[in-house]
Motif scaffolding. Structure first.
Motif, mmCIF file in Angstrom:
data_model
loop_
_atom_site.group_PDB
_atom_site.id
_atom_site.type_symbol
_atom_site.label_atom_id
_atom_site.label_comp_id
_atom_site.label_asym_id
_atom_site.label_seq_id
_atom_site.Cartn_x
_atom_site.Cartn_y
_atom_site.Cartn_z
ATOM 1 N N SER A 277 0.813 -1.222 0.000
ATOM 2 C CA SER A 277 0.000 0.000 0.000
ATOM 3 C C SER A 277 0.841 1.264 0.000
ATOM 4 O O SER A 277 0.298 2.361 -0.066
ATOM 5 N N TRP B 266 -4.545 -4.300 1.556
ATOM 6 C CA TRP B 266 -5.027 -3.747 0.295
ATOM 7 C C TRP B 266 -4.537 -2.299 0.211
ATOM 8 O O TRP B 266 -3.866 -1.801 1.117
ATOM 9 N N ARG B 267 -4.827 -1.639 -0.868
ATOM 10 C CA ARG B 267 -4.306 -0.294 -1.076
ATOM 11 C C ARG B 267 -4.888 0.686 -0.062
ATOM 12 O O ARG B 267 -6.098 0.775 0.118
ATOM 13 N N ASP B 268 -4.005 1.407 0.632
ATOM 14 C CA ASP B 268 -4.395 2.441 1.597
ATOM 15 C C ASP B 268 -5.440 1.953 2.600
ATOM 16 O O ASP B 268 -6.511 2.560 2.749
ATOM 17 N N GLU C 130 -4.025 -2.803 -7.271
ATOM 18 C CA GLU C 130 -5.197 -2.976 -6.417
ATOM 19 C C GLU C 130 -5.254 -4.424 -5.963
ATOM 20 O O GLU C 130 -4.836 -5.336 -6.690
ATOM 21 N N TRP C 131 -5.807 -4.634 -4.762
ATOM 22 C CA TRP C 131 -5.896 -5.999 -4.255
ATOM 23 C C TRP C 131 -6.725 -6.868 -5.188
ATOM 24 O O TRP C 131 -6.383 -8.032 -5.412
ATOM 25 N N GLU C 132 -7.767 -6.309 -5.752
ATOM 26 C CA GLU C 132 -8.638 -7.091 -6.634
ATOM 27 C C GLU C 132 -7.887 -7.581 -7.876
ATOM 28 O O GLU C 132 -8.187 -8.650 -8.404
ATOM 29 N N GLU C 133 -6.892 -6.796 -8.326
ATOM 30 C CA GLU C 133 -6.080 -7.226 -9.467
ATOM 31 C C GLU C 133 -5.230 -8.435 -9.103
ATOM 32 O O GLU C 133 -5.106 -9.387 -9.892
ATOM 33 N N ARG D 144 1.294 1.185 -8.059
ATOM 34 C CA ARG D 144 0.429 0.437 -7.154
ATOM 35 C C ARG D 144 -0.497 -0.532 -7.893
ATOM 36 O O ARG D 144 -1.019 -0.228 -8.961
ATOM 37 N N THR E 295 -14.406 -3.198 -1.716
ATOM 38 C CA THR E 295 -14.069 -3.803 -3.009
ATOM 39 C C THR E 295 -13.491 -5.199 -2.831
ATOM 40 O O THR E 295 -13.662 -6.061 -3.696
ATOM 41 N N ARG F 286 -9.082 3.512 3.099
ATOM 42 C CA ARG F 286 -10.008 2.875 2.165
ATOM 43 C C ARG F 286 -10.499 1.572 2.772
ATOM 44 O O ARG F 286 -9.717 0.753 3.242
ATOM 45 N N ASP G 153 1.915 5.934 -6.672
ATOM 46 C CA ASP G 153 0.626 5.742 -7.333
ATOM 47 C C ASP G 153 0.747 5.028 -8.667
ATOM 48 O O ASP G 153 -0.065 4.171 -9.011
#
Length: 323
Positions: free
Chosen positions: A43, A77-79, A52-55, A50, A87, A83, A47
């Motif tokens: 995280s 996950w990111r930030d 995303e966790w979903e990726e 980075r 997601t 956040r 930018d």
């Protein structure tokens, strides 16, 4: 006491799914069913770099035999300090048909370097219970923005929520849930400084034993009201059918221990965990004498009387995990 990564889940050793392009030992993947897979992203990357966790999760599903995965751990996950896990939860529920063997899920396995436990931003996590009706174990770390409305799940055996401060709404949601197979309930209640708002009255459905008929292992720990919880448990009907009782990591003092000793018998337990406590030496000796030879595994480790900051006054005690 900083929290650390779990080293196993559902009896399986944890294996970190390797990042893209990573070489070395972790780039050789074990059979999908043999490990608990941890998926996380950095995280703190710039930018432009980075993920995303979903990726990462999508890449995981396309890389391993997802149909054989039995245990899954959501790491950073990111930030995560700003956040929520919305997601993440959405990605998990959308992939339910690809994970038919999943039996254990842990959302939020982060160490302090990734995000302090009380800064981990969660969300409404119960959709995963609806999406995975065969799930046996569900764990969550972090309680900022956490929502747990009442839910029904016929198969869940273990539910754990790790926090530095648990909102009463979450406790009430768990208490109102229909979980007929639940054997282990582990709640880190925390302190008001980090968002804890629940009181003993919110625990009443657990203590009466009406809501969770299969409960055998109860942990109400890391609490700043540990003495009051101990006093409530002294006469709580649920205790008679417990095998393990865990009041560790909190602010338990002589008052709470006295209530336990003066209450219903506890010698039927296989273990009584009171570690990280504020008991005086005479009370520790008394407990050791009472439970000695009974078969109860009594844990009085991490006695704060040996801490140079020791203070027996309740307002000066600290839980093991806060920020």
């Amino acid at each position: 006491m900083p929290v650390s990564h779990h080293e196993e889940l559902h009896g399986l050793p944890v294996f970190d799914f390797p990042a893209p392009g990573e070489t070395g030992r972790r780039s050789v993947l074990p059979p999908a069913a043999d490990v608990a897979w941890r998926i996380c992203v950095d995280s703190y990357q710039d930018d432009g770099e980075r993920l995303e966790w979903e990726e990462e999760f999508a890449r995981f599903l396309d890389t391993v035999d997802a149909s054989a995965v039995r245990a899954l751990i959501v790491g950073a996950w990111r930030d995560p300090y700003e956040r929520g896990s919305e997601t993440v939860v959405a990605a998990l529920t959308a992939a339910a048909d690809r994970l038919p063997a999943l039996r254990a899920l842990f959302i939020g396995d982060m160490e302090a370097e990734q995000c302090e436990i009380s800064w981990i931003t969660q969300s409404r996590v119960t959709p995963v219970l609806d999406a995975f009706p065969e799930l046996l174990e569900f764990r969550v770390r972090g309680s900022d923005s956490l929502e747990f409305p009442a839910v029904r799940h016929a198969r869940l055996r273990t539910l754990a929520i790790e926090s530095g401060g648990l909102d009463a709404g979450v406790v009430r949601g768990v208490a109102a849930s229909d979980l007929p197979a639940l054997e282990t309930l582990d709640l880190w209640l925390g302190t008001s400084w980090y968002g804890a708002t629940s009181g003993v009255a919110d625990l009443e459905p657990f203590l009466t034993g009406v809501r969770l008929p299969a409960l055998r292992h109860l942990a109400l720990r890391n609490s700043e009201i540990q003495d009051r919880i101990a006093a409530a448990l002294a006469g709580a009907p649920v205790v008679a059918r417990l095998e393990r009782l865990d009041l560790s990591m909190g602010t338990l003092g002589d008052e709470g221990a006295e209530a336990l000793l003066n209450g219903q018998p506890l010698t039927h337990l296989t273990s009584l965990d009171l570690s990280h406590h504020y008991l005086g030496r005479p009370m520790m000796e008394r407990l050791t004498t009472v439970f000695g030879g009974t078969g109860v595994e009594l844990d009085l480790s991490d006695a704060q009387i040996d801490n140079p900051w020791w203070d027996s006054e309740e307002e000066s005690r600290y839980t093991a995990v806060g920020e």
